[in-house]
Structure formats: structure tokens, C-alpha cells
Design a protein around this motif. Sequence first.
Motif, PDB file in Angstrom:
ATOM      1  N   ASP A  32       7.523  -0.332   8.727  1.00  0.00           N
ATOM      2  CA  ASP A  32       8.146   0.973   8.486  1.00  0.00           C
ATOM      3  C   ASP A  32       9.439   0.856   7.685  1.00  0.00           C
ATOM      4  N   TRP A  33      10.228  -0.199   7.911  1.00  0.00           N
ATOM      5  CA  TRP A  33      11.541  -0.275   7.267  1.00  0.00           C
ATOM      6  C   TRP A  33      11.456  -0.429   5.755  1.00  0.00           C
ATOM      7  N   THR A  34      10.278  -0.781   5.220  1.00  0.00           N
ATOM      8  CA  THR A  34      10.134  -0.931   3.767  1.00  0.00           C
ATOM      9  C   THR A  34       9.942   0.400   3.053  1.00  0.00           C
ATOM     10  N   ARG A  35       9.652   1.478   3.778  1.00  0.00           N
ATOM     11  CA  ARG A  35       9.295   2.750   3.134  1.00  0.00           C
ATOM     12  C   ARG A  35      10.336   3.196   2.113  1.00  0.00           C
ATOM     13  N   HIS A  36      11.617   3.102   2.476  1.00  0.00           N
ATOM     14  CA  HIS A  36      12.673   3.605   1.592  1.00  0.00           C
ATOM     15  C   HIS A  36      12.966   2.650   0.440  1.00  0.00           C
ATOM     16  N   GLN A  37      12.329   1.485   0.430  1.00  0.00           N
ATOM     17  CA  GLN A  37      12.549   0.539  -0.660  1.00  0.00           C
ATOM     18  C   GLN A  37      11.388   0.526  -1.655  1.00  0.00           C
ATOM     19  N   LEU A  38      10.296   1.226  -1.334  1.00  0.00           N
ATOM     20  CA  LEU A  38       9.176   1.281  -2.262  1.00  0.00           C
ATOM     21  C   LEU A  38       9.572   2.124  -3.469  1.00  0.00           C
ATOM     22  N   PRO A  39       9.390   1.613  -4.683  1.00  0.00           N
ATOM     23  CA  PRO A  39       9.945   2.302  -5.856  1.00  0.00           C
ATOM     24  C   PRO A  39       9.231   3.584  -6.243  1.00  0.00           C
ATOM     25  N   ASP A  40       7.942   3.746  -5.905  1.00  0.00           N
ATOM     26  CA  ASP A  40       7.251   4.974  -6.300  1.00  0.00           C
ATOM     27  C   ASP A  40       6.010   5.175  -5.427  1.00  0.00           C
ATOM     28  N   LEU A  41       5.354   6.311  -5.621  1.00  0.00           N
ATOM     29  CA  LEU A  41       4.203   6.679  -4.809  1.00  0.00           C
ATOM     30  C   LEU A  41       3.031   5.728  -5.030  1.00  0.00           C
ATOM     31  N   PHE A  42       2.933   5.137  -6.230  1.00  0.00           N
ATOM     32  CA  PHE A  42       1.816   4.238  -6.498  1.00  0.00           C
ATOM     33  C   PHE A  42       1.879   3.017  -5.589  1.00  0.00           C
ATOM     34  N   VAL A  43       3.069   2.494  -5.349  1.00  0.00           N
ATOM     35  CA  VAL A  43       3.200   1.344  -4.454  1.00  0.00           C
ATOM     36  C   VAL A  43       2.792   1.749  -3.037  1.00  0.00           C
ATOM     37  N   GLU A  44       3.226   2.922  -2.592  1.00  0.00           N
ATOM     38  CA  GLU A  44       2.841   3.411  -1.272  1.00  0.00           C
ATOM     39  C   GLU A  44       1.328   3.537  -1.156  1.00  0.00           C
ATOM     40  N   THR A  45       0.668   3.954  -2.238  1.00  0.00           N
ATOM     41  CA  THR A  45      -0.791   4.052  -2.237  1.00  0.00           C
ATOM     42  C   THR A  45      -1.424   2.689  -2.012  1.00  0.00           C
ATOM     43  N   MET A  46      -0.909   1.665  -2.679  1.00  0.00           N
ATOM     44  CA  MET A  46      -1.448   0.318  -2.490  1.00  0.00           C
ATOM     45  C   MET A  46      -1.227  -0.170  -1.055  1.00  0.00           C
ATOM     46  N   VAL A  47      -0.082   0.196  -0.472  1.00  0.00           N
ATOM     47  CA  VAL A  47       0.244  -0.245   0.886  1.00  0.00           C
ATOM     48  C   VAL A  47      -0.713   0.355   1.906  1.00  0.00           C
ATOM     49  N   THR A  48      -1.144   1.605   1.685  1.00  0.00           N
ATOM     50  CA  THR A  48      -2.039   2.245   2.651  1.00  0.00           C
ATOM     51  C   THR A  48      -3.502   1.878   2.437  1.00  0.00           C
ATOM     52  N   MET A  49      -3.838   1.242   1.319  1.00  0.00           N
ATOM     53  CA  MET A  49      -5.213   0.758   1.162  1.00  0.00           C
ATOM     54  C   MET A  49      -5.458  -0.383   2.144  1.00  0.00           C
ATOM     55  N   THR A  50      -6.643  -0.400   2.736  1.00  0.00           N
ATOM     56  CA  THR A  50      -6.876  -1.250   3.908  1.00  0.00           C
ATOM     57  C   THR A  50      -7.491  -2.609   3.565  1.00  0.00           C
ATOM     58  N   ALA A  51      -7.079  -3.218   2.459  1.00  0.00           N
ATOM     59  CA  ALA A  51      -7.541  -4.562   2.131  1.00  0.00           C
ATOM     60  C   ALA A  51      -7.135  -5.536   3.236  1.00  0.00           C
ATOM     61  N   GLY A  52      -8.111  -6.195   3.832  1.00  0.00           N
ATOM     62  CA  GLY A  52      -7.831  -7.165   4.884  1.00  0.00           C
ATOM     63  C   GLY A  52      -7.576  -6.553   6.249  1.00  0.00           C
ATOM     64  N   VAL A  53      -7.637  -5.230   6.380  1.00  0.00           N
ATOM     65  CA  VAL A  53      -7.378  -4.580   7.667  1.00  0.00           C
ATOM     66  C   VAL A  53      -8.696  -4.456   8.436  1.00  0.00           C
ATOM     67  N   ARG A  54      -8.652  -4.746   9.731  1.00  0.00           N
ATOM     68  CA  ARG A  54      -9.863  -4.672  10.554  1.00  0.00           C
ATOM     69  C   ARG A  54      -9.505  -4.265  11.975  1.00  0.00           C
ATOM     70  N   LEU A  55     -10.467  -3.650  12.643  1.00  0.00           N
ATOM     71  CA  LEU A  55     -10.362  -3.312  14.054  1.00  0.00           C
ATOM     72  C   LEU A  55     -10.981  -4.445  14.851  1.00  0.00           C
ATOM     73  N   VAL A  56     -10.308  -4.888  15.898  1.00  0.00           N
ATOM     74  CA  VAL A  56     -10.778  -6.025  16.687  1.00  0.00           C
ATOM     75  C   VAL A  56     -10.737  -5.653  18.169  1.00  0.00           C
ATOM     76  N   PHE A  57     -11.839  -5.887  18.861  1.00  0.00           N
ATOM     77  CA  PHE A  57     -11.907  -5.671  20.304  1.00  0.00           C
ATOM     78  C   PHE A  57     -13.148  -6.365  20.838  1.00  0.00           C
ATOM     79  N   ALA A  58     -13.258  -6.458  22.148  1.00  0.00           N
ATOM     80  CA  ALA A  58     -14.457  -7.000  22.792  1.00  0.00           C
ATOM     81  C   ALA A  58     -15.084  -5.895  23.624  1.00  0.00           C
ATOM     82  N   THR A  59     -16.418  -5.885  23.702  1.00  0.00           N
ATOM     83  CA  THR A  59     -17.114  -4.851  24.455  1.00  0.00           C
ATOM     84  C   THR A  59     -18.470  -5.370  24.911  1.00  0.00           C
ATOM     85  N   ASP A  60     -18.982  -4.747  25.980  1.00  0.00           N
ATOM     86  CA  ASP A  60     -20.352  -5.032  26.410  1.00  0.00           C
ATOM     87  C   ASP A  60     -21.297  -3.920  25.983  1.00  0.00           C
TER      88      ASP A  60
END
Length: 257
Positions: A32-60
Motif C-alpha cells: 500500500d505504501w507505494t501507491r503515492h510513489q507510482l508515477p501514473d495510472l499505467f503503472v498502477e494498471t500493471m501493479v493490479t494485473m495478477t501475473a504470478g498471483v494465485r489462491l492457495v488452500f487445502a480442502t477435502d
Amino acid sequence: MALAPLDGSVEIRGAFDLDRTPQGVVPRRLPDWTRHQLPDLFVETMVTMTAGVRLVFATDSASVELVSHPRTINLAAAGEPGRPPVYQMLVNGELQPDVVAHGGTYVDIDRTKGDGGITFRVGDTVVSRWHGLGSGYKEIEIWLPTASSVELIDVRIDDGATAKAVPSRRRRWVHYGSSISHCMDVDRPLDAWPPMVARQLGLELIDFGLAGQCQLDPFMGRVIRDTEADVISLKVGINLVNHASMTERTFAPALHG
């Protein structure tokens, strides 16, 4: 049975922050602390893209449903629909059949028209389903697309089934790079080379691949410094050249920093 993504049993790995929405959450790959340092909306768009992001849990549970609303960047030629986002599931490390997300929102960018070439196609929420996962507890990973931001609304399992968190026991690999690491153009999230390498070597990936935005920003150095890691790799240079953002004089000190 519904499981909110934040109920403690479902971990969102590869994300450092979450934007809350009326329906759910949108993962962000920087704190969160990086938000005010991002230079423009395009960078924020790249940050919210979910490259490498995954949901992890165990279930039966023998089946799992993910309720989401992907917002996909479409860089196809003008008039072409582009590729729909794909979700991929691993069950105890074994890849399951792909699930295509038919729905969500598309941001169509016609690069021949500059800033005037952006249009939106707004669609519905997507319910992605995996069945026949077998009985007994198993570790589930749901990998999210590289060219989309994803609003996570719900995770559902069979009535009577349970879910629990899974602690990571792998070495942590932190990688920083440009579009070559972000891999927006792959058809499926696990076709991107950082997840592919992480699977082959048994690493827990933290992917800071930011298309067009690998600029040796000081805040990225602080993020990497503060992130627990066993291995750190950097793929730098191309964005500095194509943006002409540094000189021979400034590059070496910035890289060392």
C-alpha cells in the motif's frame, strides 16, 4: 459452501495489498505504501494485473468454484476480440484442465490511435468450476491471468467439505523485470516463464514483472529489500533504453542502489 477469500483459509500469494470493492477484493502486487510513489495510472494498471498471483488452500472438497470479475487488457489489432483470460488449477502440483473466463470486462487498446484508442466492453461476473478433484485433503492452487486485474468475489466448495490454510515450505524467489517477465502475451498463466521456472525448481514465486515499467525506481528497491527472499533476480535494461530514461552516467549507480 462459500468461503470469502479473506476468511483465513484461502491465501492470496503473490499479492502485497488488496483493494476492497462492494463485492470482493482486487489483488495488488505492491504494498500500500507505494501507491503515492507510482508515477501514473499505467503503472498502477500493471501493479493490479495478477501475473504470478494465485489462491492457495487445502480442502477435502471434490469440486471448487471461483467467482470473479476479470478486467483484461486487450492489445489485439483494432476490431479483434482478443484472448479471454484463463484460470489454471494445480491439485497437489498436478495441472487440471484449463477454465476459460467467458465474461468480465475488456479494456481494448488500439495502439494506432494513442490515448484516444481506449474502449471498454463491460461484461458479467464469471463462475469458474473444477470438478472431479477426488476425496481427501489436497493442496489447491488457482493461478490468475497475467493480462488481467481480477476482482475476487467468492470461493465455493461442496456442502459438508472444509478448507484450511496451507503454510509454504518452499524457498522464496523474488524476481523484478519488464514485460519479458510480466508475460502479458501468454495464453495461460502457467505458460509465463517465471511460474514455469518456479514449478520446475520448487520455488515460491514473488513476481514483480511490470510491463514497460522496469525503471529501477527507488521504491521498487525498497520493496525488494523488505520482501523475505531466498533468491533475488533482476532483469533490467530494456525499459530504460526504450524510454531513454537513463544515461550511462546514471544507470550504474541506480542499479547498484
